[in-house]
Design an enzyme around this catalytic site. Sequence first.
Site, short mmCIF file in Angstrom:
data_model
loop_
_atom_site.label_atom_id
_atom_site.label_comp_id
_atom_site.label_asym_id
_atom_site.label_seq_id
_atom_site.Cartn_x
_atom_site.Cartn_y
_atom_site.Cartn_z
N ARG A 1 0.85 -0.97 0.10
CA ARG A 1 0.03 -0.16 0.16
C ARG A 1 0.86 1.21 -0.15
O ARG A 1 1.67 1.42 0.98
CB ARG A 1 -0.72 -0.02 1.15
N GLU B 1 -11.34 4.77 -5.27
CA GLU B 1 -11.53 3.44 -5.04
C GLU B 1 -12.11 2.90 -6.59
O GLU B 1 -13.00 3.54 -7.05
CB GLU B 1 -12.68 3.25 -3.92
N ARG C 1 -0.86 -5.21 4.75
CA ARG C 1 -0.04 -4.86 3.66
C ARG C 1 0.98 -3.95 4.05
O ARG C 1 1.13 -3.26 4.82
CB ARG C 1 -1.15 -3.93 2.53
#
Length: 385
Positions: free
Chosen positions: A195, A203, A245
């Site tokens: 990330r 999104e 992540r």
Amino acid sequence: MNTIFTLLFLILLISFIVSLFRPEPFLLLFKNKLTKGGVKIALGLIIVFFLVAFGITSDYSEEDKKEEKVAGLQNEVEQLKEENEKLKGEEAGATEDSVVEPEEEEKEEKEEDGAKEDEDEDAEEKQNEEEEDIEEEAEEEQGEKEEEADEEIEERRSEEEAQETGEAEEDSQMQKVIKVIDGDTIKLENGGVVRYIGIDTPETVHPSKPVQCFGEEASKKNKELVEGKEVRLEKDISDTDKYDRLLRYVYIGDTFVNDYLVRNGYAHSSSYPPDVKYQDQFNQAEEEARENKRGLWADGACEEEEEAEEEEEEEEEEEIEEETAPPPAPASTSSCDCSGNTKNCSDFSTHDEAQACYESCLSSAGTDVHRLDRDKDGEACESLP
């Protein structure tokens, strides 16, 4: 006698000198039988007489004295000769016996002196050798210390270099990207998901949200930049987020991908403390994108979405006016008023409280009434503890 003659002579001489200037006292002395000239002549004759007499007596006495001294000296010389002859006779026998001793003593003294000189030379040589040995040992010790210091310095440098290399490898890893998930998330060849730190793109793959404005463009640009290529990853403070992540800054060649996406209008600058190393840079990049109307900041780029949001806000405001619900409960309670946009992140003390309110409104009103999830990732007020 010499002393008496001398005193009388001085008296007569003084009298004679006085008579030359003042003869009157002497005239009285001689009862005026003599004239002034006669007085002077008389005194002068007397002085001459004394001089002759003094000379005769003095010469005689000096000759006598000389003769007496000579006689005395001759006697002393004769006595000394007799004594010397006696001494010579006495020492003649002893001389033969003692002649050898001085020679032997001289030899012994010479030998002793030579031995002492040899000992002194040996002592000096030993001292010099000892001093040289001490100097050599000191130099060797100094050399060993310097070598040890150099070795220690080299070891420290090697350790530091190894540490720096290890940190650089950890913080700046090269990895191949096999898939771009969306505009700010990628998958690596080793299976890890990364990330991007400090930014947020619209999104496109959220399970509960529709595709957001400029989300597809951001994903496409991210694919162009990194998919199928080796990227360099840089770590900040945190290693992973709550979804496991990897949190990283991403570079492709000389391009800083995080900065590129924000500066060209594909992403927002979004702070995720404590990982804020380049946050000021990202904020400046977003201002530049806004001023130049790039990407999602371009005129008309997201008009439809903005209109839909405005309509939702108007509907919510109407519902609020119609309803006579009690005032909203404090942020610290578990209940949350979802009748209108009356709260923001500063009204909550923790992330959990904000998340609870967000989920409550999402389930009851079907939308994020208070706009607590700005980046649309399902997490409300992520900056809260």
